[in-house]
Design an enzyme around this catalytic site. Structure first.
Site, PDB file in Angstrom:
ATOM      1  CD  GLN A 109      -2.415  -1.371   2.717  1.00 39.61           C
ATOM      2  OE1 GLN A 109      -3.430  -0.768   3.046  1.00 39.61           O
ATOM      3  NE2 GLN A 109      -1.769  -2.175   3.548  1.00 39.61           N
ATOM      4  CG  HIS A 127      -2.776   2.533  -1.821  1.00 39.33           C
ATOM      5  ND1 HIS A 127      -2.703   2.452  -0.454  1.00 39.33           N
ATOM      6  CD2 HIS A 127      -3.866   1.806  -2.172  1.00 39.33           C
ATOM      7  CE1 HIS A 127      -3.710   1.713  -0.001  1.00 39.33           C
ATOM      8  NE2 HIS A 127      -4.428   1.308  -1.021  1.00 39.33           N
ATOM      9  CB  CYS A 159       1.179  20.463 -17.293  1.00 39.76           C
ATOM     10  SG  CYS A 159       1.753  19.804 -18.849  1.00 39.76           S
ATOM     11  CB  SER A 201      -4.149  -0.202  10.649  1.00 37.68           C
ATOM     12  OG  SER A 201      -4.581   0.480   9.467  1.00 37.68           O
TER      13      SER A 201
HETATM   14  N1  APR Z   1       6.970  -2.250  12.425  1.00 37.18           N
HETATM   15  C1  APR Z   1       5.798  -2.864  12.086  1.00 37.18           C
HETATM   16  N2  APR Z   1       4.579  -2.245  12.135  1.00 37.18           N
HETATM   17  C2  APR Z   1       4.556  -0.969  12.572  1.00 37.18           C
HETATM   18  C3  APR Z   1       5.727  -0.271  12.965  1.00 37.18           C
HETATM   19  C4  APR Z   1       6.982  -0.967  12.871  1.00 37.18           C
HETATM   20  N3  APR Z   1       8.132  -0.398  13.212  1.00 37.18           N
HETATM   21  N4  APR Z   1       5.365   0.991  13.359  1.00 37.18           N
HETATM   22  C5  APR Z   1       4.003   1.060  13.217  1.00 37.18           C
HETATM   23  N5  APR Z   1       3.517  -0.109  12.751  1.00 37.18           N
HETATM   24  C6  APR Z   1       2.127  -0.474  12.465  1.00 37.18           C
HETATM   25  C7  APR Z   1       1.051   0.226  13.275  1.00 37.18           C
HETATM   26  O1  APR Z   1       0.857  -0.406  14.539  1.00 37.18           O
HETATM   27  C8  APR Z   1      -0.171   0.081  12.369  1.00 37.18           C
HETATM   28  O2  APR Z   1      -0.849  -1.141  12.612  1.00 37.18           O
HETATM   29  O3  APR Z   1       1.849  -0.140  11.132  1.00 37.18           O
HETATM   30  C9  APR Z   1       0.440   0.050  10.967  1.00 37.18           C
HETATM   31  C10 APR Z   1       0.241   1.319  10.147  1.00 37.18           C
HETATM   32  O4  APR Z   1      -1.130   1.470   9.914  1.00 37.18           O
HETATM   33  P1  APR Z   1      -1.684   2.733   9.094  1.00 37.18           P
HETATM   34  O5  APR Z   1      -1.061   3.958   9.616  1.00 37.18           O
HETATM   35  O6  APR Z   1      -3.164   2.615   9.108  1.00 37.18           O
HETATM   36  O7  APR Z   1      -1.093   2.523   7.645  1.00 37.18           O
HETATM   37  P2  APR Z   1      -1.622   1.537   6.479  1.00 37.18           P
HETATM   38  O8  APR Z   1      -2.248   0.325   7.031  1.00 37.18           O
HETATM   39  O9  APR Z   1      -0.491   1.351   5.545  1.00 37.18           O
HETATM   40  O10 APR Z   1      -2.729   2.462   5.784  1.00 37.18           O
HETATM   41  C11 APR Z   1      -3.358   1.979   4.630  1.00 37.18           C
HETATM   42  O11 APR Z   1      -4.503   4.012   4.281  1.00 37.18           O
HETATM   43  O12 APR Z   1      -4.290   6.136   4.662  1.00 37.18           O
HETATM   44  C12 APR Z   1      -4.331   5.262   3.664  1.00 37.18           C
HETATM   45  O13 APR Z   1      -3.362   5.308   1.517  1.00 37.18           O
HETATM   46  C13 APR Z   1      -3.048   5.243   2.866  1.00 37.18           C
HETATM   47  O14 APR Z   1      -1.817   3.305   2.107  1.00 37.18           O
HETATM   48  C14 APR Z   1      -2.443   3.890   3.206  1.00 37.18           C
HETATM   49  C15 APR Z   1      -3.649   3.089   3.653  1.00 37.18           C
END
Ligand code: APR
Length: 277
Positions: A109, A127, A159, A201
């Protein structure tokens, strides 16, 4: 020197390594958490990007068409963090697993290009990727770094050919993602014997569907994340930072592939550290 892991994580690590070592096909699903140790904050953790920018305003396609300056205000900050970032031990471990033939592909993502920089080859970017931007008028492409430089001066980069508004090659909320990438990613998830879910998440679809697609084909789910509440979605939950856990997991799985199934099972179920030899 390796950081000591919680003994409970050690035990789960062996289980996960055995699953991966015995699997025909392993696919990784990654999110922003895998890049946190490279200095790029994630979205929903405390201090994450969405605590500063409301995604319904700053990362929504309809809003972008009406007020692109808001998106570019956020994009400048994201770009600054990505520009200085380098792959960490977790990205490198996935690239090594692919080279060693026990990781088939990565569904990500992330738009930060760090999997590519780590040397991974087969990557499905759900994404998009923030390295390049495209004109919303004539579709010509330009390096995002040039657009960001322009945005420092004029708020909305335009552009050079048609004066159209430039947009990062990333998928905003409410925007349709390329169907071929999604189809390929869904196929990879459905055919995975193990889906290694790292630093996400699982709050956003269609990325979070990959877990269900894998489970529907009796695949197993291994999650690496400090947030233990995700354990209800996992067969094996490895609670901790990916940069510490993933290199260990990949080395252990690689070793287990080289010993007899019996020895591997004995090791994976042994209480003590024990060795594989
Ligand atoms: N190692 C592993 N996991 C980690 C670490 C780490 N060092 N630090 C944080 N995390 C975890 C958090 O606990 C959380 O569960 O990474 C996760 C990040 O979750 P989000 O911030 O929700 O990111 P993501 O799941 O990638 O979001 C999905 O949502 O906002 C949109 O387009 C955006 O691609 C993104 C999508």
């Amino acid at each position: 020197m390796e950081q000591d892991l919680d003994p409970r994580v050690e035990k789960e690590l062996k289980q996960a390594a055995l699953l991966i070592a015995q699997a025909q096909s392993v696919v990784a699903l990654t999110g922003a958490g895998i890049s946190v140790e490279s200095g790029i904050p994630d979205f929903r953790s405390p201090g994450g990007l969405w605590s500063k920018y409301d995604p319904r305003t700053y990362c929504d396609y309809r809003h972008f068409l009406q007020q692109p300056q808001l998106f570019w205000e956020m994009a400048k900050e994201m770009h600054e963090e990505m520009r200085n970032a380098v792959p960490n031990a977790a990205h490198m471990a996935l690239a090594r697993m692919e080279r060693e033939g026990f990781l088939s592909s990565i569904i990500t993502q992330n738009v930060d290009n760090l999997h590519q920089q780590a040397g991974s080859q087969k990557i499905f970017e759900l994404h998009g990727n923030a390295i390049m931007s495209t004109c919303t008028g004539c579709s010509i492409k330009a390096p995002t770094i040039n657009c960001v430089a322009q945005a420092e001066v004029v708020k909305v980069p335009k552009c050079s050919l048609c004066d159209g508004v430039m947009k990062l090659d990333v998928i905003l909320f409410g925007e349709t993602m390329p169907s071929s990438t999604l189809q390929d990613a869904m196929q990879a998830a459905a055919s995975a014997h193990v889906l290694l879910v790292i630093g996400t998440s699982l709050k956003v679809s269609p990325a979070n569907m990959m877990v269900t697609l894998c489970q529907q084909q009796n695949g197993r789910i291994v999650i690496i994340d400090p947030d233990s509440s995700l354990s209800r979605k996992a067969d094996v939950m490895l609670c901790g930072p990916a940069g510490t856990i993933l290199p260990r997991l990949s080395v252990m799985a690689s070793h287990l592939r080289n010993v007899s199934t019996e020895a591997a099972k004995k090791f994976a179920t042994s209480e003590s550290g024990g060795s594989l030899l």
